[in-house]
Write an enzyme that holds these catalytic residues in place. Sequence first.
Site, PDB file in Angstrom:
ATOM      1  N   LYS A   1      33.578  59.445  25.148  1.00  0.00           N
ATOM      2  CA  LYS A   1      32.715  58.271  25.004  1.00  0.00           C
ATOM      3  C   LYS A   1      32.256  58.000  23.573  1.00  0.00           C
ATOM      4  O   LYS A   1      31.156  57.469  23.365  1.00  0.00           O
ATOM      5  CB  LYS A   1      31.504  58.375  25.957  1.00  0.00           C
TER       6      LYS A   1
ATOM      7  N   GLU B   1      34.691  36.990  31.074  1.00  0.00           N
ATOM      8  CA  GLU B   1      35.278  36.242  29.959  1.00  0.00           C
ATOM      9  C   GLU B   1      36.307  35.248  30.466  1.00  0.00           C
ATOM     10  O   GLU B   1      37.439  35.626  30.820  1.00  0.00           O
ATOM     11  CB  GLU B   1      35.928  37.183  28.929  1.00  0.00           C
TER      12      GLU B   1
ATOM     13  N   ASP C   1      34.866  55.001  34.890  1.00  0.00           N
ATOM     14  CA  ASP C   1      33.654  55.155  34.080  1.00  0.00           C
ATOM     15  C   ASP C   1      33.740  54.177  32.906  1.00  0.00           C
ATOM     16  O   ASP C   1      34.550  54.369  31.986  1.00  0.00           O
ATOM     17  CB  ASP C   1      33.568  56.607  33.583  1.00  0.00           C
TER      18      ASP C   1
ATOM     19  N   HIS D   1      40.091  28.790  24.913  1.00  0.00           N
ATOM     20  CA  HIS D   1      38.750  29.266  25.283  1.00  0.00           C
ATOM     21  C   HIS D   1      37.769  28.113  25.458  1.00  0.00           C
ATOM     22  O   HIS D   1      36.880  28.175  26.306  1.00  0.00           O
ATOM     23  CB  HIS D   1      38.240  30.274  24.250  1.00  0.00           C
TER      24      HIS D   1
HETATM   25  C1  LIG Z   1      44.988  30.226  28.395  1.00  0.00           C
HETATM   26  C2  LIG Z   1      46.495  30.314  28.178  1.00  0.00           C
HETATM   27  C3  LIG Z   1      47.118  31.278  29.185  1.00  0.00           C
HETATM   28  C4  LIG Z   1      47.085  28.919  28.372  1.00  0.00           C
HETATM   29  O1  LIG Z   1      48.460  28.978  28.059  1.00  0.00           O
HETATM   30  P1  LIG Z   1      49.454  27.744  28.278  1.00  0.00           P
HETATM   31  O2  LIG Z   1      50.813  28.255  28.052  1.00  0.00           O
HETATM   32  O3  LIG Z   1      48.981  26.587  27.479  1.00  0.00           O
HETATM   33  O4  LIG Z   1      49.145  27.409  29.797  1.00  0.00           O
HETATM   34  P2  LIG Z   1      49.975  26.747  30.946  1.00  0.00           P
HETATM   35  O5  LIG Z   1      49.017  25.797  31.632  1.00  0.00           O
HETATM   36  O6  LIG Z   1      51.299  26.230  30.458  1.00  0.00           O
HETATM   37  O7  LIG Z   1      50.249  27.997  31.923  1.00  0.00           O
HETATM   38  C5  LIG Z   1      51.109  29.056  31.560  1.00  0.00           C
HETATM   39  C6  LIG Z   1      50.808  30.248  32.465  1.00  0.00           C
HETATM   40  O8  LIG Z   1      49.530  30.828  32.104  1.00  0.00           O
HETATM   41  C7  LIG Z   1      48.863  31.244  33.321  1.00  0.00           C
HETATM   42  N1  LIG Z   1      47.636  30.428  33.501  1.00  0.00           N
HETATM   43  C8  LIG Z   1      47.275  29.321  32.811  1.00  0.00           C
HETATM   44  N2  LIG Z   1      46.076  28.871  33.220  1.00  0.00           N
HETATM   45  C9  LIG Z   1      45.666  29.684  34.197  1.00  0.00           C
HETATM   46  C10 LIG Z   1      44.502  29.743  35.000  1.00  0.00           C
HETATM   47  N3  LIG Z   1      43.501  28.838  34.885  1.00  0.00           N
HETATM   48  N4  LIG Z   1      44.418  30.734  35.898  1.00  0.00           N
HETATM   49  C11 LIG Z   1      45.402  31.645  36.051  1.00  0.00           C
HETATM   50  N5  LIG Z   1      46.538  31.628  35.299  1.00  0.00           N
HETATM   51  C12 LIG Z   1      46.661  30.666  34.376  1.00  0.00           C
HETATM   52  C13 LIG Z   1      49.856  31.058  34.438  1.00  0.00           C
HETATM   53  O9  LIG Z   1      50.659  32.215  34.549  1.00  0.00           O
HETATM   54  C14 LIG Z   1      50.674  29.895  33.931  1.00  0.00           C
HETATM   55  O10 LIG Z   1      51.957  29.826  34.518  1.00  0.00           O
HETATM   56  P3  LIG Z   1      52.137  29.123  35.986  1.00  0.00           P
HETATM   57  O11 LIG Z   1      51.622  30.092  36.978  1.00  0.00           O
HETATM   58  O12 LIG Z   1      51.338  27.860  35.962  1.00  0.00           O
HETATM   59  O13 LIG Z   1      53.624  28.891  36.081  1.00  0.00           O
HETATM   60  C15 LIG Z   1      46.851  30.773  26.724  1.00  0.00           C
HETATM   61  O14 LIG Z   1      46.408  29.828  25.785  1.00  0.00           O
HETATM   62  C16 LIG Z   1      46.300  32.110  26.350  1.00  0.00           C
HETATM   63  O15 LIG Z   1      46.709  33.153  26.863  1.00  0.00           O
HETATM   64  N6  LIG Z   1      45.378  32.148  25.371  1.00  0.00           N
HETATM   65  C17 LIG Z   1      44.844  33.420  24.899  1.00  0.00           C
HETATM   66  C18 LIG Z   1      43.548  33.725  25.599  1.00  0.00           C
HETATM   67  C19 LIG Z   1      43.213  35.201  25.494  1.00  0.00           C
HETATM   68  O16 LIG Z   1      44.069  36.066  25.447  1.00  0.00           O
HETATM   69  N7  LIG Z   1      41.953  35.486  25.456  1.00  0.00           N
HETATM   70  C20 LIG Z   1      41.560  36.883  25.444  1.00  0.00           C
HETATM   71  C21 LIG Z   1      40.294  37.075  24.895  1.00  0.00           C
HETATM   72  S1  LIG Z   1      40.273  36.899  23.130  1.00  0.00           S
HETATM   73  C22 LIG Z   1      39.187  38.159  22.688  1.00  0.00           C
HETATM   74  O17 LIG Z   1      38.317  38.488  23.464  1.00  0.00           O
HETATM   75  C23 LIG Z   1      39.498  39.040  21.583  1.00  0.00           C
HETATM   76  C24 LIG Z   1      39.739  38.577  20.138  1.00  0.00           C
HETATM   77  C25 LIG Z   1      40.545  37.277  20.068  1.00  0.00           C
HETATM   78  O18 LIG Z   1      38.530  38.421  19.422  1.00  0.00           O
HETATM   79  C26 LIG Z   1      40.496  39.791  19.605  1.00  0.00           C
HETATM   80  C27 LIG Z   1      41.161  39.579  18.273  1.00  0.00           C
HETATM   81  O19 LIG Z   1      40.489  39.732  17.224  1.00  0.00           O
HETATM   82  O20 LIG Z   1      42.361  39.303  18.302  1.00  0.00           O
HETATM   83  N1  LIG Z   2      29.907  65.972  33.858  1.00  0.00           N
HETATM   84  C1  LIG Z   2      30.117  65.279  32.750  1.00  0.00           C
HETATM   85  O1  LIG Z   2      29.955  65.765  31.634  1.00  0.00           O
HETATM   86  C2  LIG Z   2      30.601  63.886  32.845  1.00  0.00           C
HETATM   87  C3  LIG Z   2      30.707  63.261  34.066  1.00  0.00           C
HETATM   88  N2  LIG Z   2      31.197  61.982  34.142  1.00  0.00           N
HETATM   89  C4  LIG Z   2      31.295  61.430  35.496  1.00  0.00           C
HETATM   90  O2  LIG Z   2      32.164  62.284  36.200  1.00  0.00           O
HETATM   91  C5  LIG Z   2      32.706  61.581  37.305  1.00  0.00           C
HETATM   92  C6  LIG Z   2      34.177  61.845  37.340  1.00  0.00           C
HETATM   93  O3  LIG Z   2      34.389  63.230  37.377  1.00  0.00           O
HETATM   94  P1  LIG Z   2      35.519  63.777  38.315  1.00  0.00           P
HETATM   95  O4  LIG Z   2      35.575  65.252  38.091  1.00  0.00           O
HETATM   96  O5  LIG Z   2      36.765  62.987  38.137  1.00  0.00           O
HETATM   97  O6  LIG Z   2      35.032  63.370  39.770  1.00  0.00           O
HETATM   98  P2  LIG Z   2      34.162  64.139  40.861  1.00  0.00           P
HETATM   99  O7  LIG Z   2      33.091  64.932  40.275  1.00  0.00           O
HETATM  100  O8  LIG Z   2      33.824  63.126  41.879  1.00  0.00           O
HETATM  101  O9  LIG Z   2      35.210  65.208  41.417  1.00  0.00           O
HETATM  102  C7  LIG Z   2      36.424  64.913  41.897  1.00  0.00           C
HETATM  103  C8  LIG Z   2      36.823  66.043  42.819  1.00  0.00           C
HETATM  104  O10 LIG Z   2      37.684  65.511  43.807  1.00  0.00           O
HETATM  105  C9  LIG Z   2      38.404  66.584  44.367  1.00  0.00           C
HETATM  106  N3  LIG Z   2      39.765  66.072  44.669  1.00  0.00           N
HETATM  107  C10 LIG Z   2      40.191  65.720  45.900  1.00  0.00           C
HETATM  108  N4  LIG Z   2      41.452  65.277  45.854  1.00  0.00           N
HETATM  109  C11 LIG Z   2      41.845  65.359  44.561  1.00  0.00           C
HETATM  110  C12 LIG Z   2      43.051  65.024  43.894  1.00  0.00           C
HETATM  111  N5  LIG Z   2      44.110  64.513  44.519  1.00  0.00           N
HETATM  112  N6  LIG Z   2      43.100  65.209  42.571  1.00  0.00           N
HETATM  113  C13 LIG Z   2      42.058  65.709  41.901  1.00  0.00           C
HETATM  114  N7  LIG Z   2      40.897  66.049  42.475  1.00  0.00           N
HETATM  115  C14 LIG Z   2      40.779  65.864  43.817  1.00  0.00           C
HETATM  116  C15 LIG Z   2      38.412  67.715  43.341  1.00  0.00           C
HETATM  117  O11 LIG Z   2      37.746  68.809  43.937  1.00  0.00           O
HETATM  118  P3  LIG Z   2      38.087  70.311  43.532  1.00  0.00           P
HETATM  119  O12 LIG Z   2      37.737  70.441  42.068  1.00  0.00           O
HETATM  120  O13 LIG Z   2      37.187  71.087  44.407  1.00  0.00           O
HETATM  121  O14 LIG Z   2      39.524  70.544  43.767  1.00  0.00           O
HETATM  122  C16 LIG Z   2      37.648  67.115  42.163  1.00  0.00           C
HETATM  123  O15 LIG Z   2      36.891  68.065  41.475  1.00  0.00           O
HETATM  124  C17 LIG Z   2      32.398  60.125  37.082  1.00  0.00           C
HETATM  125  O16 LIG Z   2      31.332  59.757  37.932  1.00  0.00           O
HETATM  126  C18 LIG Z   2      31.944  60.079  35.642  1.00  0.00           C
HETATM  127  O17 LIG Z   2      31.088  59.004  35.412  1.00  0.00           O
HETATM  128  C19 LIG Z   2      31.638  61.326  33.039  1.00  0.00           C
HETATM  129  C20 LIG Z   2      31.570  61.908  31.803  1.00  0.00           C
HETATM  130  C21 LIG Z   2      30.971  63.196  31.607  1.00  0.00           C
END
Ligand SMILES: CC(C)(COP(=O)([O-])OP(=O)([O-])OC[C@H]1O[C@@H](n2cnc3c(N)ncnc32)[C@H](O)[C@@H]1OP(=O)([O-])[O-])[C@@H](O)C(=O)NCCC(=O)NCCSC(=O)C[C@@](C)(O)CC(=O)[O-]
Ligand SMILES: NC(=O)C1=CN([C@@H]2O[C@H](COP(=O)(O)OP(=O)(O)OC[C@H]3O[C@@H](n4cnc5c(N)ncnc54)[C@H](OP(=O)(O)O)[C@@H]3O)[C@@H](O)[C@H]2O)C=CC1
Length: 403
Positions: free
Chosen positions: A228, A99, A303, A398
């Site tokens: 989920k 996006e 996940d 956008h």
């Molecule tokens: C686009 C901006 C940031 C412009 O914002 P601006 O203030 O006009 O931009 P600017 O050129 O003055 O730059 C300000 C700062 O923005 C950053 N920035 C600016 N351009 C860049 C770039 N190319 N790459 C990396 N960083 C950038 C950067 O930090 C920059 O500072 P600087 O570093 O220049 O001092 C602003 O208009 C904005 O944030 N818009 C919102 C966009 C957004 O949040 N989109 C998310 C998706 S929307 C969606 O998916 C969900 C929705 C909307 O449907 C959910 C709902 O229902 O609400």
């Molecule tokens: N089975 C299911 O129903 C589901 C599975 N998943 C999947 O499960 C996976 C994630 O499960 P998850 O159990 O996290 O991962 P893993 O099955 O990969 O197991 C992680 C293992 O790492 C070991 N471990 C080593 N160091 C650490 C530490 N510092 N902290 C905790 N554990 C450590 C533990 O072994 P030990 O236990 O021997 O100590 C732990 O069981 C993902 O791939 C996900 O997509 C997602 C949803 C449902």
Amino acid sequence: MTDAASLADRVRAGELRLHELESHADADTAAEARRRLVEEYSGASLDSVGNYGFPAEAAESAIENMVGAIQVPMGVAGPVTIDGGAVSDETYLPLATTEGALLASVNRGCSVINSAGGATARVLKSGMTRAPVFRVADVAEAEALVSWTRDNFAALKAAAEETTSHGELLDVTPYVVGNSVYLRFRYDTKDAMGMNMVTIATEAVCGVVEDETTASLVALSGNLCTDKKPAAINAVEGRGRSVTADVCIPRKVVEERLHTTPEAVAELNTRKNLVGSAKAASLGFNAHVANVVAAMFLATGQDEAQVVEGANAITTAEVQDGDLYVSVSLASLEVGTVGGGTKLPTQAEGLDILGVRGGGDPAGSNADALAEAIAVGSLAGELSLLSALASRNLSSAHAELGR
Ligand SMILES: CC(C)(COP(=O)([O-])OP(=O)([O-])OC[C@H]1O[C@@H](n2cnc3c(N)ncnc32)[C@H](O)[C@@H]1OP(=O)([O-])[O-])[C@@H](O)C(=O)NCCC(=O)NCCSC(=O)C[C@@](C)(O)CC(=O)[O-]
Ligand SMILES: NC(=O)C1=CN([C@@H]2O[C@H](COP(=O)(O)OP(=O)(O)OC[C@H]3O[C@@H](n4cnc5c(N)ncnc54)[C@H](OP(=O)(O)O)[C@@H]3O)[C@@H](O)[C@H]2O)C=CC1
């Protein structure tokens, strides 16, 4: 050594099934053979899918029937300063998305957060749940099972913890619906997201319940977990990490960097994120937390289906002494820094950017730090998008960056 062409021939001849190829060749050759077959079958060219940058063997426990990899571009926002319970640092945030404008938005949010001295973040509750469903004869038996579970928690905990060296069973909450009993077990899974860990542990617990009571296990997951699926229980009780981040942005910064005012953002947040979400009966009282959760999940090997729960967040905004206070509370952020997709090479590098690859010291601190970083990224995204809406430049941003 078997090559891809002859492997494909053997599948065509019915000698091998598509998912058996790794038993007869290395993982890359197996993937190449599948690509040949799928290309032939569908007419698609899989040249790009086959041009992946890690050994297929590294993905062994993450995928079956592998043909290649989908590449999602990854960028960084920040660095942003975080005062967290597990992370106290300035860090870049890795985000993978398609996006346009999302990274720019989060980047702007980060720079504004830095102007305020950084954001605060804390994990306030932690625990991964699994809730099996049992059949009992009637309500009297249901009550008996609930009482038995409470009285025998120590035995259930011992059975669960025999299956894992890291996981700890924290508590169990029973729910009864007629002759169905749901036991919602909550575990501390340390640095693992924990679904495999708690599923294995809960199976052992269910064995004890069935041995010692009249209850009969219907399913290891009875949907009250809830994994989920959008569910209020996760919003209220939490699941994974419940994490909150906040910041207070000086008025001058809001005006100069976000082109709006604290009052406008606060009003917009109330009418959009609170009232609008309530009217829509939404579980997410936020603008686009899902964007940041999804992008950081992809970049760090989480996940991706659990974005459903990750986006269970409430954003608040208020004017404080003329400045803009904003907070984001994510009730059910399920993250890990070991296990699952975190082992894949590119995703592990994403974790490295945050300094949280692998197990933390103490155990659990890396996953806490990841949760805090995602919360601050979400806060940055909320700040920027709310401001863009308040200053009426969402569509122009956008149009410029995303088409
Ligand atoms: C686009 C901006 C940031 C412009 O914002 P601006 O203030 O006009 O931009 P600017 O050129 O003055 O730059 C300000 C700062 O923005 C950053 N920035 C600016 N351009 C860049 C770039 N190319 N790459 C990396 N960083 C950038 C950067 O930090 C920059 O500072 P600087 O570093 O220049 O001092 C602003 O208009 C904005 O944030 N818009 C919102 C966009 C957004 O949040 N989109 C998310 C998706 S929307 C969606 O998916 C969900 C929705 C909307 O449907 C959910 C709902 O229902 O609400
Ligand atoms: N089975 C299911 O129903 C589901 C599975 N998943 C999947 O499960 C996976 C994630 O499960 P998850 O159990 O996290 O991962 P893993 O099955 O990969 O197991 C992680 C293992 O790492 C070991 N471990 C080593 N160091 C650490 C530490 N510092 N902290 C905790 N554990 C450590 C533990 O072994 P030990 O236990 O021997 O100590 C732990 O069981 C993902 O791939 C996900 O997509 C997602 C949803 C449902």
